[in-house]
Design an enzyme around this catalytic site. Structure first.
Site, PDB file in Angstrom:
ATOM      1  N   THR A   1       0.800  -1.218   0.000  1.00 59.61           N
ATOM      2  CA  THR A   1       0.000   0.000   0.000  1.00 59.61           C
ATOM      3  C   THR A   1       0.832   1.268   0.000  1.00 59.61           C
ATOM      4  O   THR A   1       1.790   1.392   0.742  1.00 59.61           O
ATOM      5  CB  THR A   1      -0.882   0.007   1.244  1.00 59.61           C
ATOM      6  OG1 THR A   1      -1.744  -1.107   1.151  1.00 59.61           O
ATOM      7  CG2 THR A   1      -1.694   1.280   1.330  1.00 59.61           C
TER       8      THR A   1
ATOM      9  N   ASN B   1       8.382 -11.818  -2.057  1.00 56.58           N
ATOM     10  CA  ASN B   1       6.957 -11.961  -2.308  1.00 56.58           C
ATOM     11  C   ASN B   1       6.441 -13.393  -2.314  1.00 56.58           C
ATOM     12  O   ASN B   1       5.260 -13.621  -2.538  1.00 56.58           O
ATOM     13  CB  ASN B   1       6.608 -11.279  -3.632  1.00 56.58           C
ATOM     14  CG  ASN B   1       6.765  -9.782  -3.518  1.00 56.58           C
ATOM     15  OD1 ASN B   1       6.203  -9.169  -2.626  1.00 56.58           O
ATOM     16  ND2 ASN B   1       7.553  -9.197  -4.391  1.00 56.58           N
TER      17      ASN B   1
END
Lengths: 386, 386
Positions: free
Chosen positions: B181, B381
């Site tokens: 974000t 990730n």
């Protein structure tokens, strides 16, 4: 396989050899020839607007709905070589047509390999000579000769009643980028019209090769060609023919996905619950291309939040408060919220099934296959051209 | 920086502290309060249709064009938590408003962290108490408290004549997915209308944050909020104000790109020679998201063929035979063909400039920033949520 792929149907001969295009010395040229009596043919080509010279040439050759031969080479894509590339492709096809006693427009060409390197024309011309001399029941050799980073050759045979379809294929997006071209050749001794052939091929591609979406990249050279010669004397029903073409394409597509270098997971994505199939496909592709999702799959990580974040960006109708996600048929997200045991699903296997319902109650559905994003993918793709 | 970011303008106070949301024990809550006299505010939110509960709440709060405070938390995105998530966000904001002597609609909320985990409300309520007690000239502490995988905090100050803009930001797509974000808070003591503020913010975002396109993934929580209180007594010209907002956003965007974990190359892509700016942006984004291209950048590999293959799939007008590509201003492809010295360009530095001309002569241009695709990206990730 013991049986030869593209030479399994009656009236097709092929050859494969090493013409010196690949630095490795591996086989790198193939020729598939239709001996008739009919020469019906159709093709499906890359959607990329940057197309290789052999794609331009083959499109023109197939415009008549007939074709007698296809020359293949691996190791050089002959893409982005400008007018010289077009001329080089024409030189190779002209030579092949002469040697085979055909017209220029009877021969198509398919290339796979590095983009932007001049085609080594002299090697290809000598290769054509050798190929023409060695034509025979060599479907397997031809399949081996179009491989690039493929670790195994891909062939398929589908038998009808008194007729058959043979196929060979190579490559797929995740393996090695500029070498990533997907080339497929289908042969059949069934007697079918160009319209029936084209319709069958389009339908089959839509649900097989077009559902393989590995990295969103589309080659400049992708080509699927179907040649039908009627040598069996049999005209199957359209339904039987379409089913056989579909079966052959499905087999090659499965083999392509299974031979994915740098890939540790095969991921099947089904999207439902949106208005149209096209919207469902948008959502499935958006998810299949999302690097964060793909990394999670590599890590066997049931991080369903990334699924919602990805489909939320897709051009598809959805109810943001009513999305469901299933990993291997285990509900991990219902009504857009996590289930209590979401983190307990086992994703350690090589195959992961992902189902997403976008929650509108609409009839749209779609299916795509993709893979994880692994260290090996980066390794293979980070040092290719130099 | 020695000066505090969001508390640099007159009439803004802030606080930051560790509320126990992050397992690391690092600071994870911040509060920014506008003391007036004016409470003009505007925001820009994620384009994702799956939006976090604090985004829904903040959109409503900003509908009036006014805002007095923003509560931040890091470590939990409060996204995909259904009605409970909405209720939890409201509970935290209700408590903050009470403690600050404000109305519910005066306070916005921003969250960043893992998706789909219930918000630890009790910790946030206690955190609010501590924040309210510690309000002061603590812009730097607030900036530190919204970090997730950021390695440094991001702040900016832009000074006008007698007025200023302060800013803080965190995150960006390539760093750590569900933590990816982007949250930005801008404060100013200039006196501007909600319309001027909104126009300035939209324009600045379009050419700063919206040109950062790291992996095509868009967070459920992205929020940029601008608060203006007129405490300086000065109303700058629209031009001056827009220039200052742009400068503050550009500084934060540069800091976001520079702090990209798992990234070894910063890639700037400029596309020209197509019909419209929108088409140019399509092509630039398609290239910036292409994994094969990004892997080549990681490998310092001038494989320009991948650039053509990528832009060839973009929804943009182009002349397929007249595309030019420049790496670091070195022509590697002209008229869609490679230059003789294309492989000699040096891409070993951390910054790579890529220019693509689509060859139509049209006026459309666009610019995006992206990064390479590295082993570390996959590592970061692939094992996040478990």
């Amino acid at each position: 396989m013991s049986e030869q792929g593209v030479t399994a149907p009656k009236g097709f001969v092929a050859a494969g050899l090493a013409a010196g295009i690949k630095a490795s010395g591996n086989k790198d040229m193939a020729l598939v020839v239709n001996e008739g009596p009919e020469f019906t043919a159709t093709g499906v080509f890359t959607r990329n607007r940057i197309v290789a010279s052999p794609v331009k040439l083959s499109r023109k050759a197939l415009a008549s709905g007939e074709l007698k031969a296809v020359v293949y080479n691996a190791g050089n894509a002959n893409a982005c070589n400008g007018a010289q590339g077009d001329a080089d492709a024409a030189t190779v096809v002209t030579h092949a047509a002469e040697k085979l006693g055909m017209d220029f427009g009877d021969v198509a060409a398919c290339s796979t390999g590095i983009i932007g390197e001049p085609l080594p024309v002299a090697k290809l011309l000598a290769g054509v000579d050798g190929l023409v001399e060695n034509l025979g029941d060599n479907g397997h050799e031809a399949a081996e000769s179009i491989m690039t980073t493929d670790t195994v050759s891909k062939e398929a045979i589908v038998k009808g009643e008194g007729w058959s379809i043979g196929a060979m294929g190579k490559g797929v997006g995740m393996m090695a980028p500029s070498l990533a071209t997907m080339l497929v050749c289908l042969t059949t001794d069934a007697s079918v019209t160009a319209e029936v052939a084209h319709e069958a091929l389009e339908k089959a591609c839509a649900v097989t090769f077009n559902t393989l979406d590995i990295d969103g990249s589309t080659s400049t050279n992708d080509t699927v060609i179907l040649m039908a010669n009627g040598a069996s004397g049999i005209t199957p029903s359209v339904e039987d023919f379409e089913a056989a073409v579909l079966s052959a394409c499905a087999s090659i597509a499965d083999q392509l996905q299974a031979d994915a270098e740098g890939v540790t997971k095969r991921v099947r994505i089904t999207v439902s619950g949106t208005t149209t199939d096209e919207q469902a496909l948008n959502a499935a592709r958006t998810l299949g291309r999302d690097n964060l999702f793909k990394c999670a799959m590599f890590g066997s990580d049931p991080n369903w939040g990334r699924v919602l974040a990805a489909v939320g960006m897709a051009d598809a109708d959805m109810d943001p408060d009513n999305i469901s996600v299933y990993f291997n048929d285990h509900a991990v997200c219902l009504k857009s919220g996590g289930t209590p045991d979401a983190r307990e699903v086992d994703l350690s296997g090589a195959d992961i099934d992902v189902k997403v319902d976008l929650g509108t109650g609409g009839p749209g559905t779609a299916f795509v296959r993709t893979t994880d994003l692994s260290y090996a993918y980066v390794e293979i793709n980070s040092a290719y051209s130099t």
